[in-house]
Structures are given as C-alpha cells and as structure tokens.
Scaffold this motif. Sequence first.
Motif, PDB file in Angstrom:
ATOM      1  N   GLY A   1       6.510   4.245   6.689  1.00  0.00           N
ATOM      2  CA  GLY A   1       6.672   5.331   5.723  1.00  0.00           C
ATOM      3  C   GLY A   1       8.056   5.444   5.128  1.00  0.00           C
ATOM      4  O   GLY A   1       8.427   6.500   4.604  1.00  0.00           O
ATOM      5  N   ILE A   2       8.840   4.355   5.186  1.00  0.00           N
ATOM      6  CA  ILE A   2      10.231   4.429   4.711  1.00  0.00           C
ATOM      7  C   ILE A   2      10.509   3.482   3.545  1.00  0.00           C
ATOM      8  O   ILE A   2      11.633   3.434   3.054  1.00  0.00           O
ATOM      9  CB  ILE A   2      11.225   4.132   5.852  1.00  0.00           C
ATOM     10  CG1 ILE A   2      11.001   2.727   6.443  1.00  0.00           C
ATOM     11  CG2 ILE A   2      11.123   5.200   6.940  1.00  0.00           C
ATOM     12  CD1 ILE A   2      12.032   2.319   7.477  1.00  0.00           C
TER      13      ILE A   2
ATOM     14  N   ASP B   1      10.078  -6.554  -7.835  1.00  0.00           N
ATOM     15  CA  ASP B   1      10.852  -7.781  -7.617  1.00  0.00           C
ATOM     16  C   ASP B   1      11.385  -7.814  -6.183  1.00  0.00           C
ATOM     17  O   ASP B   1      12.559  -8.021  -5.942  1.00  0.00           O
ATOM     18  CB  ASP B   1      11.992  -7.869  -8.633  1.00  0.00           C
ATOM     19  CG  ASP B   1      12.700  -9.218  -8.582  1.00  0.00           C
ATOM     20  OD1 ASP B   1      12.008 -10.217  -8.314  1.00  0.00           O
ATOM     21  OD2 ASP B   1      13.928  -9.272  -8.776  1.00  0.00           O
ATOM     22  N   HIS B   2      10.473  -7.562  -5.230  1.00  0.00           N
ATOM     23  CA  HIS B   2      10.856  -7.660  -3.821  1.00  0.00           C
ATOM     24  C   HIS B   2       9.651  -8.139  -3.029  1.00  0.00           C
ATOM     25  O   HIS B   2       8.547  -8.264  -3.554  1.00  0.00           O
ATOM     26  CB  HIS B   2      11.382  -6.319  -3.286  1.00  0.00           C
ATOM     27  CG  HIS B   2      10.393  -5.193  -3.317  1.00  0.00           C
ATOM     28  ND1 HIS B   2       9.320  -5.104  -2.450  1.00  0.00           N
ATOM     29  CD2 HIS B   2      10.312  -4.100  -4.111  1.00  0.00           C
ATOM     30  CE1 HIS B   2       8.638  -3.998  -2.705  1.00  0.00           C
ATOM     31  NE2 HIS B   2       9.208  -3.378  -3.711  1.00  0.00           N
ATOM     32  N   GLY B   3       9.857  -8.394  -1.751  1.00  0.00           N
ATOM     33  CA  GLY B   3       8.814  -8.961  -0.920  1.00  0.00           C
ATOM     34  C   GLY B   3       8.029  -7.930  -0.137  1.00  0.00           C
ATOM     35  O   GLY B   3       8.131  -6.723  -0.366  1.00  0.00           O
ATOM     36  N   THR B   4       7.248  -8.436   0.830  1.00  0.00           N
ATOM     37  CA  THR B   4       6.319  -7.586   1.573  1.00  0.00           C
ATOM     38  C   THR B   4       6.996  -6.727   2.636  1.00  0.00           C
ATOM     39  O   THR B   4       6.391  -5.763   3.116  1.00  0.00           O
ATOM     40  CB  THR B   4       5.249  -8.464   2.254  1.00  0.00           C
ATOM     41  OG1 THR B   4       5.892  -9.530   2.963  1.00  0.00           O
ATOM     42  CG2 THR B   4       4.312  -9.049   1.222  1.00  0.00           C
ATOM     43  N   ALA B   5       8.211  -7.070   3.022  1.00  0.00           N
ATOM     44  CA  ALA B   5       8.995  -6.265   3.980  1.00  0.00           C
ATOM     45  C   ALA B   5       8.181  -5.914   5.224  1.00  0.00           C
ATOM     46  O   ALA B   5       8.053  -4.747   5.610  1.00  0.00           O
ATOM     47  CB  ALA B   5       9.527  -4.999   3.308  1.00  0.00           C
TER      48      ALA B   5
ATOM     49  N   ALA C   1       0.556   7.422   6.901  1.00  0.00           N
ATOM     50  CA  ALA C   1       1.900   7.067   7.361  1.00  0.00           C
ATOM     51  C   ALA C   1       2.969   7.789   6.562  1.00  0.00           C
ATOM     52  O   ALA C   1       4.061   8.063   7.064  1.00  0.00           O
ATOM     53  CB  ALA C   1       2.098   5.557   7.264  1.00  0.00           C
ATOM     54  N   LEU C   2       2.646   8.098   5.312  1.00  0.00           N
ATOM     55  CA  LEU C   2       3.595   8.780   4.440  1.00  0.00           C
ATOM     56  C   LEU C   2       3.515  10.303   4.550  1.00  0.00           C
ATOM     57  O   LEU C   2       4.365  11.010   3.999  1.00  0.00           O
ATOM     58  CB  LEU C   2       3.325   8.374   2.982  1.00  0.00           C
ATOM     59  CG  LEU C   2       3.602   6.907   2.630  1.00  0.00           C
ATOM     60  CD1 LEU C   2       2.988   6.555   1.277  1.00  0.00           C
ATOM     61  CD2 LEU C   2       5.098   6.632   2.610  1.00  0.00           C
ATOM     62  N   GLY C   3       2.463  10.815   5.206  1.00  0.00           N
ATOM     63  CA  GLY C   3       2.288  12.253   5.302  1.00  0.00           C
ATOM     64  C   GLY C   3       1.877  12.897   3.993  1.00  0.00           C
ATOM     65  O   GLY C   3       2.235  14.046   3.703  1.00  0.00           O
ATOM     66  N   ILE C   4       1.106  12.148   3.201  1.00  0.00           N
ATOM     67  CA  ILE C   4       0.637  12.625   1.892  1.00  0.00           C
ATOM     68  C   ILE C   4      -0.830  13.012   2.006  1.00  0.00           C
ATOM     69  O   ILE C   4      -1.591  12.394   2.760  1.00  0.00           O
ATOM     70  CB  ILE C   4       0.851  11.525   0.829  1.00  0.00           C
ATOM     71  CG1 ILE C   4       2.340  11.327   0.561  1.00  0.00           C
ATOM     72  CG2 ILE C   4       0.110  11.837  -0.465  1.00  0.00           C
ATOM     73  CD1 ILE C   4       2.663  10.148  -0.321  1.00  0.00           C
ATOM     74  N   SER C   5      -1.257  14.033   1.252  1.00  0.00           N
ATOM     75  CA  SER C   5      -2.638  14.523   1.366  1.00  0.00           C
ATOM     76  C   SER C   5      -3.506  14.200   0.155  1.00  0.00           C
ATOM     77  O   SER C   5      -4.635  14.658   0.065  1.00  0.00           O
ATOM     78  CB  SER C   5      -2.626  16.044   1.586  1.00  0.00           C
ATOM     79  OG  SER C   5      -1.969  16.696   0.504  1.00  0.00           O
ATOM     80  N   LEU C   6      -3.024  13.400  -0.779  1.00  0.00           N
ATOM     81  CA  LEU C   6      -3.749  13.098  -2.010  1.00  0.00           C
ATOM     82  C   LEU C   6      -5.069  12.381  -1.728  1.00  0.00           C
ATOM     83  O   LEU C   6      -5.124  11.439  -0.938  1.00  0.00           O
ATOM     84  CB  LEU C   6      -2.866  12.221  -2.905  1.00  0.00           C
ATOM     85  CG  LEU C   6      -3.448  11.752  -4.241  1.00  0.00           C
ATOM     86  CD1 LEU C   6      -3.628  12.928  -5.186  1.00  0.00           C
ATOM     87  CD2 LEU C   6      -2.529  10.701  -4.867  1.00  0.00           C
ATOM     88  N   ASP C   7      -6.146  12.817  -2.389  1.00  0.00           N
ATOM     89  CA  ASP C   7      -7.437  12.125  -2.311  1.00  0.00           C
ATOM     90  C   ASP C   7      -7.354  10.865  -3.176  1.00  0.00           C
ATOM     91  O   ASP C   7      -7.221  10.948  -4.401  1.00  0.00           O
ATOM     92  CB  ASP C   7      -8.564  13.035  -2.807  1.00  0.00           C
ATOM     93  CG  ASP C   7      -9.931  12.359  -2.736  1.00  0.00           C
ATOM     94  OD1 ASP C   7     -10.038  11.276  -2.128  1.00  0.00           O
ATOM     95  OD2 ASP C   7     -10.889  12.920  -3.316  1.00  0.00           O
ATOM     96  N   LEU C   8      -7.454   9.713  -2.558  1.00  0.00           N
ATOM     97  CA  LEU C   8      -7.271   8.449  -3.261  1.00  0.00           C
ATOM     98  C   LEU C   8      -8.552   7.916  -3.880  1.00  0.00           C
ATOM     99  O   LEU C   8      -8.515   7.075  -4.785  1.00  0.00           O
ATOM    100  CB  LEU C   8      -6.716   7.391  -2.291  1.00  0.00           C
ATOM    101  CG  LEU C   8      -5.373   7.721  -1.631  1.00  0.00           C
ATOM    102  CD1 LEU C   8      -5.059   6.672  -0.566  1.00  0.00           C
ATOM    103  CD2 LEU C   8      -4.270   7.772  -2.669  1.00  0.00           C
TER     104      LEU C   8
ATOM    105  N   PRO D   1       0.808  -1.226   0.000  1.00  0.00           N
ATOM    106  CA  PRO D   1       0.000   0.000   0.000  1.00  0.00           C
ATOM    107  C   PRO D   1       0.838   1.272   0.000  1.00  0.00           C
ATOM    108  O   PRO D   1       0.497   2.250  -0.698  1.00  0.00           O
ATOM    109  CB  PRO D   1      -0.810  -0.137   1.299  1.00  0.00           C
ATOM    110  CG  PRO D   1      -0.920  -1.617   1.514  1.00  0.00           C
ATOM    111  CD  PRO D   1       0.403  -2.155   1.069  1.00  0.00           C
ATOM    112  N   GLU D   2       1.921   1.287   0.752  1.00  0.00           N
ATOM    113  CA  GLU D   2       2.756   2.491   0.818  1.00  0.00           C
ATOM    114  C   GLU D   2       3.438   2.804  -0.507  1.00  0.00           C
ATOM    115  O   GLU D   2       3.425   3.953  -0.965  1.00  0.00           O
ATOM    116  CB  GLU D   2       3.824   2.329   1.908  1.00  0.00           C
ATOM    117  CG  GLU D   2       3.285   2.297   3.318  1.00  0.00           C
ATOM    118  CD  GLU D   2       4.344   1.840   4.303  1.00  0.00           C
ATOM    119  OE1 GLU D   2       5.231   2.653   4.646  1.00  0.00           O
ATOM    120  OE2 GLU D   2       4.302   0.661   4.707  1.00  0.00           O
TER     121      GLU D   2
END
Length: 318
Positions: free
Chosen positions: A293-294, A282-286, A50-57, A17-18
Amino acid sequence: MSTTIGITIGDICGVGPEITVRALNEMSETDRANTKIYGNLPTLEAARDALGISLDLTPFVVDLPVEGAPLPWGHLSPVAGDAAFRFIERAVRDAEAGKIGCIVTAPINKEALNLAGHHYDGHTGMLRTLTGSAAAYMLLASERLKVIHVSTHVSLQEAIRRATTERVLATIRAGNAHLKRIGYDAPRIAVAGINPHCGENGLFGTEDDDQIGPAVVAARSEGIDVHGPISADTVFHRAYTGSFDLVVAQYHDQGHIPIKLVAFDTAVNVSVDLPIDRTSVDHGTAFDIAGKGIANHGNMNSAIAYARKLVSGRPGKG
C-alpha cells in the motif's frame, strides 16, 4: 474517437493493481465514468484492501479470470505473465474496435511474460505484433525533456547495427509527427550521436558520419527542423534548457538515463506510430513493495493525463 481510456493493470503480483486503484479513486466522477480497467477483479479488490480504500470497483473493471487469484504479492509467476498478456490483448482489441480511445499500461514483468510463453521484449514489441504494425517507437515525455528511441530492448552491439540511415530517418519522422499532434507547430528536433563526440571525424567510429548524418540531411530536405548528430554528452542538457523539443536517442540507456534523472516519477512512456494510442508508466513492477500500500501512483496519474489529452483532440504541449 472514444474519450474512454483503458488501463491495463500489468503484472498482478506487482504494484500495477495498487497504482491503478489509487488513481481511479482520486479521479473525478466524470473521469471515472470514462475509464475502463482491464484486469482481474479479485486482484484489484485485494489491492484496494491493502490501500484501505472503499471504492466499488465492479462498474469499472473488464474482469478477466486468473486461476488462483489473487496471487501472492511480489512473486515471479508465469500465471501472472499470461494474465498481463491477456489484459493487454483485450484492451488492444477494444481500442481497435473504437471502444476505448487510448490504452494506459501499468508495468509488466518481462521474465514472467516470457515464462508464460509470450516472447516479447516489452510492451512496445507486444503492441506492434498485436496490431500488425511494421514499426513502433518508444517516446519518453516529461515537461522539459522528451526523447524518442531508435532502438530499445536490444544489446548495445545490436543497437549500433540498428542505427541505420533508414531507421534513424523513420524515427525522426515519427517524433516530428507526434509532436505536431500534441501541439507543436514546428518541432525542434536534435539527433544524438552514437559514438563519443559523434566519432570525432572518424577517430572513434564512422557510424555518425556514415549512417546518422545522412538521415538528418534527408529529414531536413523534407522540411523537418532537425539538427545533428550532436554529441550525446551535451544534447540532452541543451534540450532540457530549451534549445530542442525532442531528442532522438540511438539506444535504450542513452535516452532513459537523462529522462530518469530529471523526471523519474513523472515521465510518461508513449508508443508512437501504432494504429492505436498507448501511454504507460515509466517504472517497473516493484515486487519488493507490492501489496504494502505504499507504491507511488504519480507516474500513473501522469500517464492517464497524457492519455486524456490524446483522446480529447486538444492535447497542447503539457
């Protein structure tokens, strides 16, 4: 073909999601208008916060309900596994209906998927089943090295069994067709051997002589510029330095290790030979950094860029 891409957000407890929200936020207005996100709106809004973003999704999300969402970050959950499956299933149906031109997938967790009763070895097997395809191949694409796999998520013992002449030939054909599609007039393909030194004339095994070599001969008789089998300890370096456009790897780690060494954050996972187009990170769910947020979204940007090239009809070699 629709020029809209559809991003599935993967496991909602991971970083999918991030990295999806961050990528959407950075898009141009034109690109954003040609993007759909298949996921869960409360989860995506939690990632946005968590990312500090204000975009309407809301205008961009195909919102599929998930009980209890948003779920805690970084936890293994069958609920999340089931949600990841449903996101992908909906995107596949929309791709089949022509509503989107390519699916871009964020990472899933295979254990969560199986705990939810969806018994697949990963995205490629799931997509093959959902589309009713007889075969699908995993191709990892980076700027200087591209690899397609004869087999992926199976044991090494099973991978050796699967390296039949017929399967290796089919993989060569699939890789050749894909490279032609993305702008290579005459792809130069190398086939990696399965044994050390390609078996050293039978000293270390006969699979290269008995199974892989005949596939190369057959492919060359069809006009494909293919060479091998070539010892795996040199073939990837040769491709990376420009001798080949694509390497056929015989099993998962043989192909993944060199790609992740040279293009860990930029390589794109592409499903080849499906009736729909799909690219992926090409990476996992971490789970260890989810919700903080990183997470680095560079790989998602690369997968999106590759998808847009596929739907544009003018992909080029990039």
